[in-house]
Motif scaffolding. Sequence first.
Motif: not given
Length: 1515
Positions: A91-93, A116-126
């Motif tokens: 969703f973020g990407f 914001s969406p890229i930070i959120r997506s990277m955090t979910v990947i983490l």
Amino acid sequence: MVLRYAVAGFIRGVTWGYCHGLLDWNRTWYTANPDLTQCFQNTVLVWVPCIYLWLLVPFYCLHLYCHDSGRIRMSCLCMAKMVLGFLLASFGFVEFFYILLERSQDIGHHMVFLLSPIIRSMTVILALCIIQLERIRGCRSSIFLFLFWVLSVVCSLVPLRAKIQLAVDEGIASDIVRYLAFFSYFTIQMAQLFLCCFADQPPQGKPNLEKVFNSLQNPCPVKDASFLSKILFWWFTGLVVKGYRTPLEAEDLWTLREEDTSHKIISDLQQEWGAECAKLQKQEKSLESAPVLGSRLPDQAQLLRKLQKEQSSGFFLLRTLARKFGPYFLTGTLCIIFHDAFMFAIPQVLSLLLGFIRDPEAPQWKGYFYATLMFLLSCLQSLFNHQYMYTCFTVGMRVKTAVMGLVYRKSLVINSAARRTCTVGEIVNLVSADTQKLMDFVVYFNAVWLAPIEIGLCLFFLWQHLGPSALAGIATVILIFPLNGFIAKKRSKLQVKMKFMDGRVRLMNEILNGIKILKFYAWEKAFLEQVLGYREKELKALKKSQVLYSISIASFNSSSFLIAFAMFGVYVMLDERNVLDAQKVFVSMALINILKTPLSQLPFAISTTMQALVSLRRLGKYLCSEELKVDSVSKALSKNGTFSWSKEGPPCLKRISVRVPRGSLVAVVGHVGSGKSSLLSAMLGETEKRSGQVTIKGSVAYVPQQAWIQNATVQDNILFGREKLKTWYQRVLEACALLPDLDILPAGDATEIGEKGLNLSGGQKQRVSLARAVYRKADLYLLDDPLSAVDAHVGQHIFDKVIGPKGVLKDRTRILVTHGMSFLPQADLILVLIDGEITESGSYQELLSHHGAFADFIHTFASTEKKESAIQRGTGTSTKITCHNFCNNPQTACTKQVFLFFLFFGTVQQHHPYPVSENDQDQVPEDLGKLTEADKAHTGRVKLDMYKKYFKTIGLAIIIPIVFLYAFQQGASLAYSYWLSMWADDPVVNGTQTDRDLKLAVFGALGFVQGIAIFGTTVAISICGIIASRQLHMDLLVNVLRSPMAFFESTPSGNLLNRFVKEIDAIDCMVPEGLKMMLSYVFKLVEVCIIVLIATPIAAAIILPLAFLYAFVQSFYVATSCQLRRLEAVSRSPIYTHFNETVQGASVIRAFGEQSRFIMQANERVDFNQTSYFPRFVATRWLAVNLEFVGNGVVLAAAVLSVIGKSTVSPGIVGLAVSHSLQVTGILSWIVRSWTDVENNIVSVERVNEYADTPKEASWNTEGSALPLAWPQSGTIEFQDYGLQYRKGLELALKGITLQIQKREKIGIVGRTGAGKSSLALGIFRILEAAKGRIFIDGVNIAEIGLHDLRSRITIIPQDPVLFSGSLRMNLDPFDTYTDEEIWSSLELAHLKDFVSNLPDKLNHECSEGGENLSLGQRQLVCLARALLRKTKILVLDEATAAVDLETDTLIQSTIRTQFEDCTVLTIAHRLNTIMDYTRVIVMDRGYISEMDSPANLITQRGQFYRMCREAGLV
């Protein structure tokens, strides 16, 4: 295409508007329809969870790296988390690329939305990476990710509300794709949070020990519980439900977690404690080697050094425990800090709520917001509080296990000098009372530093509300503290209760160990008076302590009133314009209620800490006491060994130098007290080595002078942890003459032996002890006079078959201490000991040819005992034992040394210490040989009769006024609370309130009356508790002392001691405390309900269902908790029994090298006890969390109903209702807990009352008896068809005995072991009642007179000489009946006068427990002195001279002949030569009289007596 439109709609939603400002208060707070700015929603709310994860992930990864629990296989749960995570990241990407493509022209304005969406997506990947790392490291449930998803969901709630509001306003059809996209995203987040609430499957490839624990049948479910289940204690629900349905049994309980087991805890701790002990010894040595001082220190300096050592040892123990358990304890400390933060936030929210009620313009949503916030804060406060308590109790449990393990291990290595300074009773106290104080210390330690901080914060917030008037509250606190400090100091001085309790427990332990002697001598009353003397002193100290405690309680419970009165009084008096409104009053009262907790906890915490420091000193002193030196028995060679029992004491062995050839038989002879047993002890390394050393090669077996028998079967006692080899086992039984005895015993070798061998005769005990040693197949046998307790012919049989040149031990080295001269010609080497020195040594013929003291002794006493026997000498040349001086020629010694000393440890299995070979299939019915009854737990709820019995001992006349006093106390509390609310609602006229003085005076009067009532109720209940406790202890003591001997044989002393220690202590303190607490909270609850119903009558609709729910939860909890309490109490007794047994048999355990097996048994017993203790304290936490969550609903209801009825209720009533509802959760929780405590502890009344219905002996004295004072005057005894049995169902031990004994007759009673010799004595003393027939003494039927009337008029010198701790005089004359002259005269006749005269304290010489500081022979002579003092017309000697040498025996026999010339004497004899001049001899065989005549006639008849004489070498 659909996906693209969905994503486009979602992006349009989340990028609505430009990011012009983060916060707009007019839009967010000062509005009836609050909302956050679009910029805030798309930045802060998105970034907060991300920042949390990125900041903490390095620390979490480090934690995972350090804690590897094995790899978890990919499960459905993990797969679901990964799939949902990838969906969220996508969703973020997609959003990022959409903004990049669609709005590339004005990208500068949308940079925040792009990031914001890229930070959120990277955090979910983490987060997905962390999920995989957790799986690899074996983490089954993650608190770290749970909090991340909670933050994510909470931060999405605001946008969710905005979308819902927009959909309501504009309609969902306006942009359905956008709404579906956002709701899908939120739903996936919720799903991730939901999945985080479950634990993954167990990891693979764990360490071996962990696998063992996991394979157990009933593992603890906490291991499989998720994080949420752990914090809410839902994992415990299964056991509660099971306990509600059926009473819990021991099998239902979970096995301990690996980290809670004794093995795990103590194996880690022992090394650390060893290092600390080494440091302490180093310190001590440096002090001792300090110049000038040395050994010439004055007494004060020596005492100071001793105290300093005790202090240091306690500190070192604390440091060791802190290192081991500190890190886990710190996690609990962190929880209590969070708890305090939430606790202090609640009054601030209450202040805002009351401000909202007062403000008619305030929007309604704020009221609901404050109510919800208060509810959430209350829930979080509960969670953190109970996690803290759970951590503390877990640490406390582990500390208890650690201390018990250390004390037990110490008891196996402590040296004799240190052992004499502490009795078994004191050691039991260390593992019961002192460990409990350490557990309390763990729970309350944080209050010592946290309570002052809490008090400071309370006063700070009060200052904010009331200004300088808060100083009046500070002044009140300052005044209360010195008072309570003074009370605490006074109470700590009254801790002498512990000293009296120690004394009482020690005395009770000795009474239980020597109960047979007490009954023989009719001394029960004397010892009963001694116990009651200790008890009265104990209760007197307790009463003073309780009165002081009541003052303390009254001042604490009144402290909230006193502080409020002082602050409000000063506040309104300072300025007329100072008005007390609802906000000031009830926020202040909420803060004062918080203040009460630290004010009450601080003195208690300080007191608990002080008691714990005392306990640490006691434990440290014991654990640092001197141990047996490992090098006492080692490899050095030297000459002239000198040994003593303590460093400071005189040497018990001097200039000892002896070499023993391998395989030879060495006899050690000498007078009583000459050092024979000390020589064997030196060889075992039990003594203090002054100089010299003992060298031993190979394994050792030891037979002590007094047989040490375990409470186990005959077979278990003989095998002693080894595998059963049937052929060898049968050979050992035959050689030790045990086969005829096994035929008599009900279940053969599967018959259980009572504690200390209570149901065996002295000879049987000694032969079981010998069989244990023989079965061991050791290289060296140390035999401390094993033949003294057996009959002459049995002794000869054992010597021939076991010890002698043709016995089963003929190839082994044997060192035999003996008084039997018939065995000496067959010895290879004879050592003659006089006053601790070897005066002569050599073979029998060599010593005779020397014409020394030994030769004179032989010619004098053995002329009738000469017997032809072949003297076989060992031809081995290698040495077996060498005692030499350390100093001479050490180099030679080292080069020649080739010996090794090792202990042969038996293989130990957890449940079957000895596997039985396949061909050993003899099955015995399970209960046939059962003797002792295990401590059984009652099941179900405590019967109403127990409460009736408890309250009946107090009396109805006292109970009814107490209830009225409680009602009056709570009425005063309700009145002053309501008075305050009325004052707060009083209208302000011209900037002030009217009648302030009157209101203040009424408020003060009501509070003062309540304080007086609190003091009255507390004192009254304490005194009631003492009245009940005194009576129940008296009943228990009388019931136990009046029980027959069969009761003591079947009841382990640990069970009885447990009743006198733990159960009586619970009745002393816990039951009254529980009643105080329960009554005060019940009445407090009534007060709160009345107040809430006055404020909002509709609350009844909520309170009534909650009341039913509470009753439901309480019934679940109480049923389970009571049963757990019983199981825990039952499993505690075996620990004390095992401790007792181990301490008394420590030398035997060490000699056989069985320490590891006994340590394992101790571990099992402690772990078994902890399996019921662990769920017991978890049950309390389960109850509290569940009740407090429901109770927090009352807070929410009261607050919400107040918001709804804002226009109809006054702020004063709302403040009163809400501030009191905040207390409801605690009150209800405490009611259930205190009620459960009462029910748990009333179990102690139930257990103490158990022995009221057991069979009792006949009455001690017969009222109105016409028995003459001088009875018996002649001493005639008549048996008429007399029969006797030991227990119902067993064969008669005496069968149809008909016999007349005339006055002044001297009767010898002989027969093999088990023939019924001692049973005759038991019958005469009515230790066992007749199964049939009668006994007449001087024409009086003894069954018709009181037991004390009988036993005090006849005398016995028993087989086992028992002394009690106390003065020598007390041991001779406990009733203080005789003068000193008479006592000295009896000592002179008993050949003890010289020995006692040389003692520093003479008659006041303190005998240690069991008389261990006297030799066995000396103890026997003390028993003779007792008989000489009483000098009754009938004297029974039960193998009384078995433990003394022949010369002393001859002296005793001559004393008996002269002093008891005009008395009837019955002698149960092993040494036939002592009865050859008696009037008649009775030969017993299997309960019948087989022969009876004069010795000369019996020899002429050539029957059984003739054969016995021939075996003894007398014919």
